[in-house]
Design an enzyme around this catalytic site. Structure first.
Site, PDB file in Angstrom:
ATOM      1  N   CYS A  53       0.840  -1.218   0.000  1.00  0.00           N
ATOM      2  CA  CYS A  53       0.000   0.000   0.000  1.00  0.00           C
ATOM      3  C   CYS A  53       0.864   1.253   0.000  1.00  0.00           C
ATOM      4  O   CYS A  53       0.547   2.242  -0.663  1.00  0.00           O
ATOM      5  CB  CYS A  53      -0.921   0.021   1.226  1.00  0.00           C
ATOM      6  SG  CYS A  53      -2.009  -1.405   1.314  1.00  0.00           S
ATOM      7  N   ARG A 136      -7.778  -4.453  -3.131  1.00  0.00           N
ATOM      8  CA  ARG A 136      -7.347  -3.265  -3.896  1.00  0.00           C
ATOM      9  C   ARG A 136      -8.335  -3.051  -5.045  1.00  0.00           C
ATOM     10  O   ARG A 136      -8.143  -3.555  -6.153  1.00  0.00           O
ATOM     11  CB  ARG A 136      -5.924  -3.468  -4.443  1.00  0.00           C
ATOM     12  CG  ARG A 136      -4.911  -3.720  -3.357  1.00  0.00           C
ATOM     13  CD  ARG A 136      -3.509  -3.967  -3.878  1.00  0.00           C
ATOM     14  NE  ARG A 136      -2.741  -4.616  -2.830  1.00  0.00           N
ATOM     15  CZ  ARG A 136      -2.212  -3.989  -1.783  1.00  0.00           C
ATOM     16  NH1 ARG A 136      -2.349  -2.690  -1.668  1.00  0.00           N
ATOM     17  NH2 ARG A 136      -1.556  -4.655  -0.855  1.00  0.00           N
TER      18      ARG A 136
END
Ligand code: BEZ
Length: 235
Positions: A53, A136
């Site tokens: 991330c 995601r």
């Protein structure tokens, strides 16, 4: 998840983006209403203070201006709280150097979604992958608030940002020029002309010098890269 209502219905391409109000690192937002007139990429990440991330946020922030030139704003989300978001983004700016990126300031809003209300609304919680983290997800939403593309990646794989940008430019090109785009299209490549509605038109096209017809249903034409970019990009 006790006591929580989990919505399993997922928005689909062509649906209006579900509305919500939320708190973000840039203040409150009303989504998608306040983005009317802009393209917006709403994306989720699994958790703050995690490596994949972090690499993605640094890349998104570095490309923010590039997306803005294509009239597109970025909005992130995870099921972490606001103070975690703030601390993580500060750490990224102050400490992380990665692939030539450093001192990276994330200026776009990052939504806090501790209740998972927004994540559930958008199908970002995919229980086979994780029940306590968003996958995601990437939603491309057009200036009318309609979802135009959805891409999901798992926890372990960072997104391809060339592809995200290509999708944005491709969607706008298809809209502006009334064409479709073939596999691996990039600005400057030939585009696909909508299939002829009659035999007469199909025959004319097969004989045309302005198009290349591989068969009656598959004709392409050139649009120069400059023409595409001039029609889409600001400045
Ligand atoms: C990461 O961003 O590094 C990550 C987050 C959740 C699970 C696995 C990896």
């Amino acid at each position: 998840m006790e006591g929580q209502t989990v919505t399993t219905a997922m928005p689909r391409i062509g649906d209006k983006a579900p509305s919500f109000k939320a708190v973000t690192t840039q203040g409150p937002i009303e989504f998608p209403e306040q983005y009317a007139g802009n393209w917006v990429i709403l994306f989720s990440h699994p958790a703050d203070f995690t490596p994949v991330c972090t690499s993605e946020f640094m890349t998104f922030a570095t490309m923010e201006e590039q997306f803005a030139k294509a009239n597109c704003k970025l909005v992130g989300l995870s099921v972490d709280g606001l103070y975690s978001h703030i601390a993580w983004l500060r750490t990224i700016k102050e400490k992380i150097e990665y692939k030539g990126m450093k001192d990276v300031e994330v200026k776009f809003p990052l939504i806090e979604d501790i209740t998972m209300e927004v994540a559930n609304k958008y199908g970002m919680i995919q229980p086979g992958e994780a029940t306590t983290k968003a996958v995601r997800a990437v939603f491309f939403i057009d200036p009318a608030g309609v979802i135009r593309t959805i891409i999901y990646y798992p926890l372990s794989l960072g997104r391809n940002f060339d592809e995200l940008y290509r999708v944005l430019i491709g969607l706008q090109t298809a809209d502006k020029f009334g064409v479709a785009l073939p596999a691996d299209w990039r600005p400057g490549d030939d585009v696909i002309v909508p299939t002829a509605g009659s035999c007469g038109v199909a025959k004319e096209r097969m004989e045309s010098t302005e198009m290349t017809c591989h068969d009656w249903f598959f004709c392409t034409k050139k649009i120069a890269k400059d023409e595409v970019l001039k029609a889409i990009l600001k400045g």
